[in-house]
Design a protein around this motif. Sequence first.
Motif, PDB file in Angstrom:
ATOM      1  N   ARG A  38     -23.069  -6.444 -10.571  1.00 32.03           N
ATOM      2  CA  ARG A  38     -23.591  -7.803 -10.689  1.00 32.03           C
ATOM      3  C   ARG A  38     -23.109  -8.455 -11.985  1.00 32.03           C
ATOM      4  O   ARG A  38     -22.980  -9.689 -12.051  1.00 32.03           O
ATOM      5  N   CYS A  39     -22.832  -7.639 -12.992  1.00 32.41           N
ATOM      6  CA  CYS A  39     -22.413  -8.175 -14.293  1.00 32.41           C
ATOM      7  C   CYS A  39     -20.969  -8.675 -14.281  1.00 32.41           C
ATOM      8  O   CYS A  39     -20.522  -9.292 -15.251  1.00 32.41           O
ATOM      9  N   VAL A  40     -20.256  -8.428 -13.202  1.00 26.28           N
ATOM     10  CA  VAL A  40     -18.913  -9.002 -13.070  1.00 26.28           C
ATOM     11  C   VAL A  40     -19.025 -10.491 -12.799  1.00 26.28           C
ATOM     12  O   VAL A  40     -18.335 -11.314 -13.413  1.00 26.28           O
ATOM     13  N   VAL A  41     -19.916 -10.854 -11.888  1.00 27.69           N
ATOM     14  CA  VAL A  41     -20.078 -12.268 -11.522  1.00 27.69           C
ATOM     15  C   VAL A  41     -21.143 -12.958 -12.369  1.00 27.69           C
ATOM     16  O   VAL A  41     -21.196 -14.185 -12.429  1.00 27.69           O
ATOM     17  N   ASP A  42     -21.991 -12.158 -13.019  1.00 28.79           N
ATOM     18  CA  ASP A  42     -23.094 -12.708 -13.803  1.00 28.79           C
ATOM     19  C   ASP A  42     -23.236 -11.887 -15.086  1.00 28.79           C
ATOM     20  O   ASP A  42     -24.196 -11.138 -15.260  1.00 28.79           O
ATOM     21  N   PRO A  43     -22.274 -12.002 -16.003  1.00 31.11           N
ATOM     22  CA  PRO A  43     -22.230 -11.115 -17.173  1.00 31.11           C
ATOM     23  C   PRO A  43     -23.420 -11.226 -18.113  1.00 31.11           C
ATOM     24  O   PRO A  43     -23.708 -10.280 -18.860  1.00 31.11           O
ATOM     25  N   ARG A  44     -24.133 -12.341 -18.087  1.00 28.00           N
ATOM     26  CA  ARG A  44     -25.305 -12.485 -18.959  1.00 28.00           C
ATOM     27  C   ARG A  44     -26.604 -12.113 -18.242  1.00 28.00           C
ATOM     28  O   ARG A  44     -27.671 -12.156 -18.839  1.00 28.00           O
ATOM     29  N   VAL A  45     -26.517 -11.734 -16.954  1.00 28.73           N
ATOM     30  CA  VAL A  45     -27.693 -11.488 -16.116  1.00 28.73           C
ATOM     31  C   VAL A  45     -28.608 -12.714 -16.164  1.00 28.73           C
ATOM     32  O   VAL A  45     -29.808 -12.645 -16.435  1.00 28.73           O
ATOM     33  N   ALA A  46     -28.002 -13.865 -15.886  1.00 30.35           N
ATOM     34  CA  ALA A  46     -28.725 -15.128 -15.893  1.00 30.35           C
ATOM     35  C   ALA A  46     -29.326 -15.458 -14.530  1.00 30.35           C
ATOM     36  O   ALA A  46     -30.056 -16.448 -14.407  1.00 30.35           O
ATOM     37  N   LYS A  47     -29.031 -14.644 -13.530  1.00 33.15           N
ATOM     38  CA  LYS A  47     -29.525 -14.912 -12.179  1.00 33.15           C
ATOM     39  C   LYS A  47     -30.553 -13.870 -11.769  1.00 33.15           C
ATOM     40  O   LYS A  47     -30.444 -12.692 -12.126  1.00 33.15           O
ATOM     41  N   LEU A  48     -31.539 -14.322 -10.998  1.00 35.62           N
ATOM     42  CA  LEU A  48     -32.626 -13.446 -10.581  1.00 35.62           C
ATOM     43  C   LEU A  48     -32.111 -12.249  -9.793  1.00 35.62           C
ATOM     44  O   LEU A  48     -32.628 -11.135  -9.936  1.00 35.62           O
TER      45      LEU A  48
END
Length: 259
Positions: free
Chosen positions: A26-36
Amino acid sequence: MIPALERTPNALPSALSSALAVARSRCVVDPRVAKLESWEAWVAAMQVGSAMFATSAAPEGSSVECRIAHKERVIATTGPRNYAHAGNWITAYWLAVVCREQERMAALCNVPLDLLRQSEAEFDEYVYHWVDTLQTGWLQRPGMQDKLVAAMRGTDPEQLVVGNRELTLKILYPPINLFYRYLRQDYDVFNVELAKALEWHKDYWTADEERASSVEGLVALGPLAIACLAYDSGFPIEVESEYLPKHLLQRTWVGEFET
């Protein structure tokens, strides 16, 4: 994989590996973990890791209720298993720290070292000193400083018996060093050592094509966990990195849903 755990508790190591791979990916598409959705993936991995030791630390023949992926699941206890080893314990503990799951941290810290030693997995002795340090610190038992010193000394390449030198120095030692800096409350040195830890992490996971293609290197889990402890204690974390997802560090999603 997760739904099968109620029928096949011995699938826990595969489920943990799979859940961690999803969380890291998931951190590939959302590296900051900004999505639920990314937070849900990290929580699920944490829940599987904790379930692994909830089931193995209890006597075989009963069951435990574990919340995993938004559902209460009744999983049969297994007693000691080869996968309930010190390496998986550390991973499970890091996940609980990152997700700020204090009850699960306490439960993991009450897992006996003897149970971890029953696994056929081989570790250098410093790994057990390190687990003992973390357990002793969380449970506020005496002797933590001596155990931490033993863990740090045990990472000396000359002391290694089964461990890989490069893996030990670049991946396994940095969280121990960061924990030491955290205890000393030296903000500046902590940030310097955190930056070094992330550089070593990058060096290790980009050393060859096989490592570079592995999702395992996408997040520096150990340094992240210690940075979370420091952040929660008021440390000014000045280091920013793709290996240190911002919203995991800053506990942005904690309390968003029942875990």
